[in-house]
Enzyme design. Structure first.
Site, PDB file in Angstrom:
ATOM      1  N   GLY A 150      20.678   9.480 -32.619  1.00 26.07           N
ATOM      2  CA  GLY A 150      20.343  10.214 -31.407  1.00 26.07           C
ATOM      3  C   GLY A 150      20.928   9.579 -30.158  1.00 26.07           C
ATOM      4  CB  ALA A 151      21.630   6.065 -29.232  1.00 24.84           C
TER       5      ALA A 151
ATOM      6  N   GLY B  12       0.814  -1.205   0.000  1.00 29.14           N
ATOM      7  CA  GLY B  12       0.000   0.000   0.000  1.00 29.14           C
ATOM      8  C   GLY B  12       0.848   1.255   0.000  1.00 29.14           C
ATOM      9  N   GLY B  13       0.419   2.254   0.785  1.00 27.40           N
ATOM     10  CA  GLY B  13       1.138   3.528   0.847  1.00 27.40           C
ATOM     11  C   GLY B  13       2.560   3.382   1.335  1.00 27.40           C
TER      12      GLY B  13
END
Length: 496
Positions: free
Chosen positions: A386-387, A150-151
């Protein structure tokens, strides 16, 4: 104080105080806030005395240096987090920021204390807020030594490093029972959020350990590589070992003759760093790249590398996230960055496009461009498109970029380029020789590192055997590097 040790042992786990003692140097832990108790009066809680409200907090030493530690005690009300439990941890983190020391949290909790209602949520909120305040100020390490649901998962999620332990760690937003009721799916806690899941698939865990004791040893080792607070100077080892002749000879043999064949970039990392000093992070996640820490002449450096042994070293969403996070951590604590490049590009195809490869890949460019630490890059083989730019090229702020003689730097590989530039000629079998000539011309005139060196994009074309020497000298030159280029702004907006 008495602890219910046997109850934990029956589950194959250490007790909270045993965990703290295994982690810290002998007889150095001092507990604080042991007298804290809950103030809940609902559902019979007014009659319950919960010792130290289910979490042991205090300060100790690891490798002779001060640390703040907390350990949730599952034997006390299931280690559940209520208002005072959360405030104890939050207060400890606040004290650690002031004392300038790392925070190590050992998580073993059933989650929010339901009887306390919104007060329990307040406890979590106080904790999360201090986690964020501490981020970039002091290192935060989370050890998942039991359930964390959970949290509760968001506190480790904010911290810098998460350690998971086989057959003990459970980390998930919603447990198996909720999954079954909502999705009608039967799944075990191990398959939903066990150590293997988070170290291999989700990437949430940075380290997976065989047992608790090996986990605590790994945490102690990590703390030898990283500054203990922002501005901390890691003391250079008085002596370091580096087998220069052996490693210089080996590094010449790592690259396969066939440029399409993969190899393990860790071999090159080990050949240029101090002997046995490479300490890898997220080793099982996004195996097409490698991140970690190492020593060069006794000084810590952050390592980032494409790994051709995994998916050819291509950049995908997971690899991009892994790299960007590591770069930002190193920059936050002024750890110099050493990047090894052998990348054919960003991964093509609809699956990664739909996952947001544009957004994820942009994180790498942003992280490197934003970082102001000393940055040295070595191109070992391929650096395409671009890499090439993203992997700490000179264009986005590398201080020194070195390339091996056989490296290839271009928009794309020769076959792909010729396929676009000479599509008509390729369709005609009679012009095959002409196409072959054009391909060779592209390789010789466009892809060679000499071209990039002439443009000043490469600091020097170097022999593999000289790599360690150039790296060490570069970091020595950059030892007092400062950056003054900061436009007026509050902060940038990284493409999360």
């Amino acid at each position: 104080m008495e602890y219910n040790v046997e109850k934990q042992h029956a589950k194959g786990k250490l007790h909270a105080i045993e965990r703290i003692n295994a982690l810290c140097d002998k007889d150095t832990f001092t507990e604080i806030y042991s007298g804290v108790r809950h103030n809940c009066t609902s559902f019979g809680m007014e009659t319950k005395d919960i010792p130290y409200d289910g979490v042991i907090t205090g300060f100790g030493k690891i490798n002779g240096r001060r640390v703040a530690v907390y350990a949730q005690d599952f034997t006390v009300q299931g280690g559940s987090l209520g208002l005072m439990h959360g405030k104890k941890i939050a207060e400890l983190i606040d004290k650690a920021i002031q004392a300038r020391c790392p925070v190590i949290g050992i998580n073993d909790s059933g989650g929010a204390r339901i009887q306390e209602g919104v007060d329990a949520l307040c406890g979590y909120g106080d904790l999360f807020y201090q986690n964020v305040r501490a981020s970039g100020s002091v290192p935060q390490i989370s050890i998942i030594a039991g359930p964390c649901a959970g949290g509760a998962v968001y506190s480790p999620g904010i911290t810098d490093f998460i350690f998971a332990v086989d057959k003990i760690s459970q980390l998930f937003i919603t447990g198996p029972k909720v999954v079954k009721s909502v999705m009608f799916m039967d799944i075990t806690a191990e398959d939903l959020g066990g150590a293997s899941i988070h170290s291999k698939k989700s990437g949430v865990a940075h380290f997976r350990c065989e047992n608790e004791n090996s986990c605590y040893e790994s945490v102690r080792k990590l703390l030898d590589y990283i500054p203990h607070y922002y501005g901390d100077e890691i003391v250079q080892a008085a002596k370091f070992h580096f087998d220069e002749k052996k490693k210089a000879k080996h590094i010449e043999t790592v690259l396969p003759e066939n440029t399409r064949k993969g190899y393990d970039i860790r071999e090159i990392i080990n050949d240029v760093t101090d002997d046995d000093s490479f300490f890898e992070t997220s080793a099982e996640f996004a195996i097409n790249c490698v991140t970690g820490f190492a020593k060069i002449e006794g000084r810590s450096v952050g390592i980032v590398a494409n790994n051709p042994a995994g998916m050819g070293g291509v950049l995908d969403c997971d690899a991009s996230d892994k790299i960007a996070r590591h770069v930002r951590y190193c920059d936050a604590y002024n750890i110099p960055l050493l990047t090894f490049v052998d990348v054919p590009g960003f991964i093509p195809g609809p699956q990664e496009e739909q996952k947001g490869i544009i957004r994820h890949g942009a994180k790498v460019i942003y992280a490197y461009s934003e970082s102001t630490v000393p940055k040295v890059t070595v191109i070992t083989r391929k650096a395409y498109g671009g890499a090439y730019i993203a992997m700490c090229s000179k264009h986005i702020g590398a201080d020194f970029v070195y390339a091996w003689p056989a490296s290839e730097i271009a928009v794309m590989g020769a076959e792909g380029a010729v396929g676009i530039l000479y599509a008509k000629e390729m369709a005609d079998p009679n012009r095959a020789q002409e196409v072959a000539i054009k391909k060779a011309q592209y390789e010789q005139e466009i892809m060679t590192p000499t071209i990039a060196a002439k443009r000043g994009y490469i600091s020097e074309v170097i022999q593999p055997a000289d790599t360690r020497k150039y790296i060490a000298k570069s970091f020595d030159i950059l030892l007092e590097k400062t950056s003054m280029d900061k436009p007026l702004k509050k902060h940038g907006n990284i493409p999360l």
